[in-house]
Design a protein around this motif. Structure first.
Motif, PDB file in Angstrom:
ATOM      1  N   GLY A  50       0.840  -1.192   0.000  1.00 36.18           N
ATOM      2  CA  GLY A  50       0.000   0.000   0.000  1.00 36.18           C
ATOM      3  C   GLY A  50       0.869   1.234   0.000  1.00 36.18           C
ATOM      4  N   ASN A  51       0.266   2.340   0.338  1.00 36.77           N
ATOM      5  CA  ASN A  51       1.053   3.579   0.270  1.00 36.77           C
ATOM      6  C   ASN A  51       1.999   3.752   1.463  1.00 36.77           C
ATOM      7  OD1 ASN A  51      -1.008   3.848   1.986  1.00 36.77           O
ATOM      8  ND2 ASN A  51      -1.984   5.600   0.989  1.00 36.77           N
ATOM      9  N   GLN A  52       1.793   2.995   2.506  1.00 37.66           N
ATOM     10  CA  GLN A  52       2.671   3.130   3.672  1.00 37.66           C
ATOM     11  C   GLN A  52       3.797   2.098   3.684  1.00 37.66           C
ATOM     12  OE1 GLN A  52       2.424   5.624   5.716  1.00 37.66           O
ATOM     13  NE2 GLN A  52       0.540   6.394   4.776  1.00 37.66           N
ATOM     14  N   ASN A  53       3.567   0.985   3.043  1.00 40.26           N
ATOM     15  CA  ASN A  53       4.555  -0.095   3.094  1.00 40.26           C
ATOM     16  C   ASN A  53       4.431  -0.974   1.862  1.00 40.26           C
ATOM     17  OD1 ASN A  53       6.579  -1.620   4.672  1.00 40.26           O
ATOM     18  ND2 ASN A  53       5.044  -3.234   4.575  1.00 40.26           N
ATOM     19  N   LYS A  54       5.568  -1.436   1.392  1.00 39.71           N
ATOM     20  CA  LYS A  54       5.535  -2.356   0.250  1.00 39.71           C
ATOM     21  C   LYS A  54       6.349  -3.580   0.602  1.00 39.71           C
ATOM     22  CE  LYS A  54       4.314   0.687  -3.489  1.00 39.71           C
ATOM     23  NZ  LYS A  54       3.744   1.715  -2.597  1.00 39.71           N
ATOM     24  N   GLY A  55       5.686  -4.709   0.609  1.00 40.85           N
ATOM     25  CA  GLY A  55       6.375  -5.954   0.957  1.00 40.85           C
ATOM     26  C   GLY A  55       6.214  -6.280   2.424  1.00 40.85           C
ATOM     27  N   TYR A  56       7.013  -7.245   2.851  1.00 37.61           N
ATOM     28  CA  TYR A  56       6.936  -7.659   4.252  1.00 37.61           C
ATOM     29  C   TYR A  56       7.456  -6.545   5.151  1.00 37.61           C
ATOM     30  CZ  TYR A  56       5.904 -12.482   2.971  1.00 37.61           C
ATOM     31  OH  TYR A  56       5.306 -13.620   2.494  1.00 37.61           O
ATOM     32  N   ASP A  57       7.023  -6.605   6.402  1.00 41.59           N
ATOM     33  CA  ASP A  57       7.456  -5.586   7.357  1.00 41.59           C
ATOM     34  C   ASP A  57       8.844  -5.886   7.899  1.00 41.59           C
ATOM     35  OD1 ASP A  57       6.846  -3.392   9.349  1.00 41.59           O
ATOM     36  OD2 ASP A  57       7.254  -5.075  10.693  1.00 41.59           O
ATOM     37  N   PHE A  58       9.199  -7.163   7.961  1.00 38.82           N
ATOM     38  CA  PHE A  58      10.483  -7.532   8.574  1.00 38.82           C
ATOM     39  C   PHE A  58      11.187  -8.560   7.701  1.00 38.82           C
ATOM     40  CE2 PHE A  58      12.829 -10.455  11.445  1.00 38.82           C
ATOM     41  CZ  PHE A  58      13.766  -9.566  11.935  1.00 38.82           C
ATOM     42  N   TYR A  59      12.446  -8.293   7.408  1.00 36.80           N
ATOM     43  CA  TYR A  59      13.275  -9.241   6.655  1.00 36.80           C
ATOM     44  C   TYR A  59      14.510  -9.571   7.477  1.00 36.80           C
ATOM     45  CZ  TYR A  59      10.605  -7.874   2.504  1.00 36.80           C
ATOM     46  OH  TYR A  59       9.600  -7.623   1.610  1.00 36.80           O
ATOM     47  N   SER A  60      14.975 -10.776   7.327  1.00 34.75           N
ATOM     48  CA  SER A  60      16.174 -11.174   8.061  1.00 34.75           C
ATOM     49  C   SER A  60      16.965 -12.168   7.211  1.00 34.75           C
ATOM     50  CB  SER A  60      15.740 -11.819   9.380  1.00 34.75           C
ATOM     51  OG  SER A  60      16.834 -12.389  10.039  1.00 34.75           O
ATOM     52  N   PHE A  61      18.288 -12.025   7.238  1.00 33.58           N
ATOM     53  CA  PHE A  61      19.146 -12.956   6.516  1.00 33.58           C
ATOM     54  C   PHE A  61      20.234 -13.428   7.471  1.00 33.58           C
ATOM     55  CE2 PHE A  61      23.361 -13.351   4.626  1.00 33.58           C
ATOM     56  CZ  PHE A  61      23.156 -14.465   3.822  1.00 33.58           C
ATOM     57  N   HIS A  62      20.597 -14.683   7.385  1.00 36.99           N
ATOM     58  CA  HIS A  62      21.674 -15.163   8.257  1.00 36.99           C
ATOM     59  C   HIS A  62      22.559 -16.164   7.528  1.00 36.99           C
ATOM     60  CE1 HIS A  62      18.666 -18.423   8.778  1.00 36.99           C
ATOM     61  NE2 HIS A  62      19.728 -19.176   8.818  1.00 36.99           N
ATOM     62  N   ALA A  63      23.807 -16.222   7.940  1.00 34.03           N
ATOM     63  CA  ALA A  63      24.735 -17.242   7.428  1.00 34.03           C
ATOM     64  C   ALA A  63      25.700 -17.584   8.550  1.00 34.03           C
ATOM     65  CB  ALA A  63      25.488 -16.720   6.224  1.00 34.03           C
ATOM     66  N   GLN A  64      25.973 -18.856   8.709  1.00 34.13           N
ATOM     67  CA  GLN A  64      26.929 -19.285   9.739  1.00 34.13           C
ATOM     68  C   GLN A  64      27.829 -20.370   9.165  1.00 34.13           C
ATOM     69  OE1 GLN A  64      25.297 -20.189  13.596  1.00 34.13           O
ATOM     70  NE2 GLN A  64      27.099 -21.340  14.253  1.00 34.13           N
ATOM     71  N   PHE A  65      29.121 -20.234   9.401  1.00 37.00           N
ATOM     72  CA  PHE A  65      30.103 -21.216   8.935  1.00 37.00           C
ATOM     73  C   PHE A  65      30.880 -21.687  10.145  1.00 37.00           C
ATOM     74  CE2 PHE A  65      29.304 -17.934   5.826  1.00 37.00           C
ATOM     75  CZ  PHE A  65      28.910 -18.671   4.710  1.00 37.00           C
ATOM     76  N   ASN A  66      30.970 -22.985  10.313  1.00 33.38           N
ATOM     77  CA  ASN A  66      31.676 -23.547  11.474  1.00 33.38           C
ATOM     78  C   ASN A  66      32.905 -24.319  11.047  1.00 33.38           C
ATOM     79  OD1 ASN A  66      29.716 -22.584  13.262  1.00 33.38           O
ATOM     80  ND2 ASN A  66      28.495 -24.449  13.073  1.00 33.38           N
TER      81      ASN A  66
END
Lengths: 686, 270
Positions: A211-227
């Protein structure tokens, strides 16, 4: 030779106990463990991370012959003493021949061992540092995609007048901008325990998706872990968490506290780890790494993220952690403050000793200035804070000493020290002392406390677990604490006492029960007092809970009866009662599981309220609050469409019988006495 | 000894919490209304799981009178039919008199799982006659029951009538229908002596606690003694007779304020 014969006997004995168990799946086992931890908790605790960590262990079982403390501490249901005893047994005996040799480890009973079984293995080879090839990544890597939808059936007040419905009506600050759907989308990849990455996207109910206030999801998160890549023990990128020591400086996830696991009182020092949950505050965004230098672990990390606050003229009174951006008012507070965190840790570990130092510096681009009141007089105010702490753990004979002491750049102190003791195999004890000065207030501390904050508290906790007979386990704790400065709702220095006694009885493998008696006494403001000086009065609560779990064939049942009595000052006692009947059934010929619950509750007063765990769709964990008179029931279904595609569906309804005409308040108000929620989750593994 | 202590504890706790069940629902021949765990007797509109334990077809009639006032009587009839897959029951009850009466028609299904536990569900149509509009109004309500036998001597029962708290809306009022949750236990000291406890909660009424003993004195004769407490403690007495395939039960409760309640039941097992 004697050991081998014993192991063979154990192996045969264990075959007897393979068919029917009260807990049938790893998912259920994890939920049960979490329930034990959170049964007494009134806070929203991040179940996703807890589930994720243990499920990851189930998919990548810990090799007991190659393990270390850090790995075993991932099994949060094990006490420190049990971890110590397992390590000690493996060290002394060389290696385990069979998993059932765990019965020879002191302090582990059959219940503990059954809980451990999905998460551990006995193996020889250690491939944790083998070179990884691309083709292996493609061939053995596991992908998972999760899609979840939640919807309430009754229309809430906030959705009554959507701006779209009338173009002439401008959106008000108060109305919800989006629709009633909650939706999240997650993708995860992991290759053994070496590489993990993924992303999450979430929209809460009421948040605008497009809509006019927001486009897409409200919260995004990305993660990567290497052990275990060369000297790097761990590398994290994107969103991550950091937990060191006993949590006085840094602990960004579920911390241990008072629960029926009376011996598990302090959080685990798990270092850096990926963050894949949808909590919109409790994580770091940036990167970090842990280098292994012999017995030294050196960690450094940096985070830079935007947080929510009602910022006016470069100041804001409090950090908003709800993650809700449903109205224009809430959107105006979204991501108005930049938070940068830089931190590090140095830990030395050998067989009997662990000692470490943690330091963290937090910087905000706007100044945090709490609205001053007596209770928050000492809360942190400013835009920069540095905190440092030293933690230790030392095993000396049968004593396990542990502790952490932390200070802020303003000189305020927090210290926690304790000792685990296992005098004989049937008895385990813990004592814990803590002192958190009123001025000690940091951003990401989480540790043992009577409240959710790590400040303004001192106290002593004693816990004991005794297994005097084969099928019985008794657990008890006593916690005495003081708040030297007023707290929220208590306008004067106060003190409190909590006592718990629990008796667990395992009658048969498919029949267990426990009785839990809890007494709490603390203080609260005298309601309606007009005195100039604050008047506080004692508040007492006694509760008794009985739980019975049994299974037969593909059915499993659970009964819970709980009652409490509350008294403030010299007023009459008020009571609360809750009773439930659960029935679960797993169809033998079709991959369908059904959980059904019927629950009745009657809590006279808000203080008599109950929190009761209920089964839910994967990765969700419900502990609804019950207050008033009514009933609740739910149906939870899990259907495996194919081996790789599973669907969960839950519908739950609460009906109040105490003549209330509306439920909740504000935008969440529902007309009538019923509240119905539905959830759908689809998981695709490939 | 330890087993007895455990059973006592379970019994005490299960007796800890659940009302004055609405008078309009038919009672049962179990003493003090402790029918939720009565594994040897299925009564209409009581725990439907007990229908799962019947191994012969049966038909029963029951008359339940409150305080010796004919207008406050509930009459019921039930029929149970066992089969390999599911046992099926049909029940009907009538409360009141010509100007005001309530009727319930129920169809129940239950199954006994290897005599370890039984599950039952009953679909009831509850209708009431409203004199003001000279019309009947009704609602469909489920009833769910469970009985679990932990040993040959001990079992617990759970029953909920109208768990979704459905009501009957009319032009003038909303007729509130009873929504009852019951939990109880049954313990056989010997095949002749049984002890039952029960807690009931009708959501708009007080809790009801009940306990009672039934003793099979002779092969064809038993005596029953019990009590229940809600606002008052009410003593209950009863007798049971068996003659051929007929079972006859006579119970009475002595309310300290309102007087005597009586129940007479006759059942024929084919």
């Amino acid at each position: 030779m004697k050991r081998i014969i014993f192991c063979i006997i154990l192996l045969f004995l264990s075959c007897v106990v393979n068919a029917q168990d009260v807990v049938t799946t790893t998912e259920q086992l994890i939920a049960d463990i979490f329930e034990q931890y959170t049964a007494e908790s009134e806070e929203t605790i991040d179940y996703e991370s807890f589930y994720d960590d243990l499920m990851f262990c189930a998919q990548n079982p810990i090799n007991l012959n190659q393990t270390n403390r850090e790995e075993l501490e991932k099994l949060q249901f094990l006490s420190e003493i049990q971890v110590e005893n397992i390590l000690s047994y493996v060290y002394e005996s060389g290696s385990m021949q069979t998993i059932y040799e765990l019965q020879l480890v002191e302090g582990l009973d059959m219940t503990d061992i059954r809980r451990m079984l999905p998460f551990v293995r006995i193996g020889e080879s250690d491939d944790s540092k083998k070179k990884i090839y691309w083709k292996d990544l493609v061939k053995y890597g596991k992908n998972e995609l999760l899609f979840r939808l939640d919807k309430g059936l009754e229309t809430k007040e906030g959705y009554q007048f959507l701006p779209n419905e009338d173009v002439n009506m401008p959106p008000t600050l108060a109305n919800y901008l989006g629709n009633e759907l909650y939706n999240s989308l997650k993708y995860r990849f992991h290759f053994k325990d070496r590489i993990q990455f993924g992303f999450s996207a979430e929209k809460d109910a009421g948040e605008q998706f497009w809509g006019n206030q927001n486009k897409g999801y409200d919260f995004y998160s990305f993660h990567a872990q290497f052990n275990n890549f060369g000297k790097f023990k761990t590398i994290v990128l994107g969103d991550f968490r950091a937990n060191f020591g006993q949590g006085l400086v840094l602990h960004t996830e579920f911390g241990m506290g008072k629960s029926s696991y009376v011996l598990n009182v302090t959080p685990r020092s798990s270092g850096l780890k990926k963050y894949s949950s949808t909590d919109e505050y409790n994580f770091f965004r940036g990167g970090g790494a842990t280098f292994k230098l012999g017995k030294l672990d050196l960690t450094a990390f940096y985070s830079n993220k935007m947080i929510d606050g009602d910022t006016v003229n470069g100041t804001f009174p409090t950090i908003i952690k709800t993650g809700y951006h449903r109205t224009l008012d809430e959107l105006s507070k979204k991501q108005t403050v930049n938070q940068q965190i830089i931190g590090g840790n140095l830990t030395y570990t050998n067989m009997n000793l662990q000692i470490g130092f943690t330091a963290v510096h937090t910087s905000l681009d706007n100044k945090l200035v709490p609205d001053k009141s007596v209770y928050n007089y000492f809360y942190f105010s400013g835009s920069k804070q540095t905190t440092g702490g030293i933690f230790y753990r030392y095993r000396w004979k049968k004593l396990n000493l542990f502790g952490e002491t932390a200070v802020t750049d303003k000189g305020s102190l927090a210290t926690l020290n304790g000792c685990y003791f296992n005098p004989v195999s049937q008895v385990s004890l813990v004592v814990l002392q803590r002192y958190y000065s009123p001025e000690y207030d940091t951003f990401y501390a989480s540790s043992f406390s009577a409240t959710s904050r790590i400040n303004n508290e001192s106290g002593i906790y004693l816990g004991a677990e005794v297994r005097p007979f084969r099928r019985w386990k008794f657990a008890a704790y006593a916690d005495n604490y003081r708040f030297p400065w007023p707290k929220y709702g208590i306008d004067a220095p106060s003190d409190g006492h909590d006592y718990l006694f629990q008796a667990d009885f395992t009658a048969k493998r498919n029949l267990t029960m426990y009785w839990r008696l809890k007494y709490e006494e603390n203080q609260t403001n005298l309601s309606g007092s007009t005195a100039t000086m604050p008047e506080i009065v004692p508040q007492k609560k006694t509760s008794l809970r009985y739980q019975l779990v049994y299974s037969y064939l593909n059915f499993s049942f659970k009964n819970v009866l709980e009652g409490n009595l509350v008294r403030i000052a010299y007023a009459d006692w008020t009571y609360g009662v809750i009773a439930s009947q659960d029935v679960s059934y797993e169809f033998p010929k079709i991959p369908l599981k059904i959980d059904f619950r019927m629950q009745f509750f009657d809590a006279q007063n808000y203080l008599n309220r109950f929190y009761s765990y209920e089964k839910d769709v994967l990765y969700a964990f419900s502990i609804p609050m019950y207050y008033g008179l009514g009933s609740r029931y739910y149906l939870n279904l899990q259907y495996d469409v194919t081996k790789k595609l599973s669907v969960w569906f839950k519908i739950a309804q609460t009906v109040y019988a105490d003549d209330r005409e509306t439920l909740s308040s504000g935008n969440e108000t529902i007309s009538g006495n019923r509240k119905t929620d539905m959830r759908l989750l689809v998981k695709w593994e490939f | 000894m330890r087993k007895l202590v455990i059973l006592f504890l379970i019994n005490s706790f299960s007796a800890f919490c659940f009302s004055q069940i609405s008078n309009t629902l038919p009672g049962s021949s179990a003493i003090a209304g402790t029918s939720v765990s009565d594994s040897r007797n299925w009564s209409a509109f009581n725990n439907p799981a007990m229908l799962g334990y019947i191994d012969k077809s049966e038909i029963g009639l029951q008359y339940n009178n409150q305080y010796l006032i004919p207008e406050l009587s509930t009459k019921s009839v039930h029929f149970g039919l066992p089969s390999n897959l599911l046992n099926t029951g049909l029940s009907f009850s009538h409360f009141g008199y010509s100007r005001y009466h309530e009727m319930i028609l129920g169809v129940g299904f239950a199954r006994n799982f290897s005599d370890k536990f039984a599950l039952g569900v009953q679909f009831n149509y509850y209708s009431a006659f409203f004199n003001a509009t000279n019309s009947y109004r009704g609602a469909l309500l489920p009833q769910i029951g469970l009985s679990v036998k932990f040993s040959p001597n001990f079992n617990i029962g759970f029953n909920t009538f109208n768990p979704f708290q459905s009501n009957i809306p009319t032009e003038f009022v909303i007729k509130r229908l009873p929504s009852v949750f019951s939990l109880g236990s049954e313990y056989f000291f010997s095949p002749e002596l049984v002890w039952r406890t029960q807690i009931d909660k009708e959501v708009s009424s007080n809790y009801r606690f009940a306990t009672g003993f039934e003793y099979q004195m002779l092969q064809n004769f038993k005596v029953k003694l019990g009590a229940y407490g809600s606002d008052y403690l009410v003593s209950c007495f009863g007798l049971g007779f068996k003659t051929g395939s007929f079972l006859i039960d006579l119970n009475c409760d002595l309310h300290p304020l309102l007087g005597v309640n009586t129940l007479a039941a006759i059942k024929y097992r084919f």
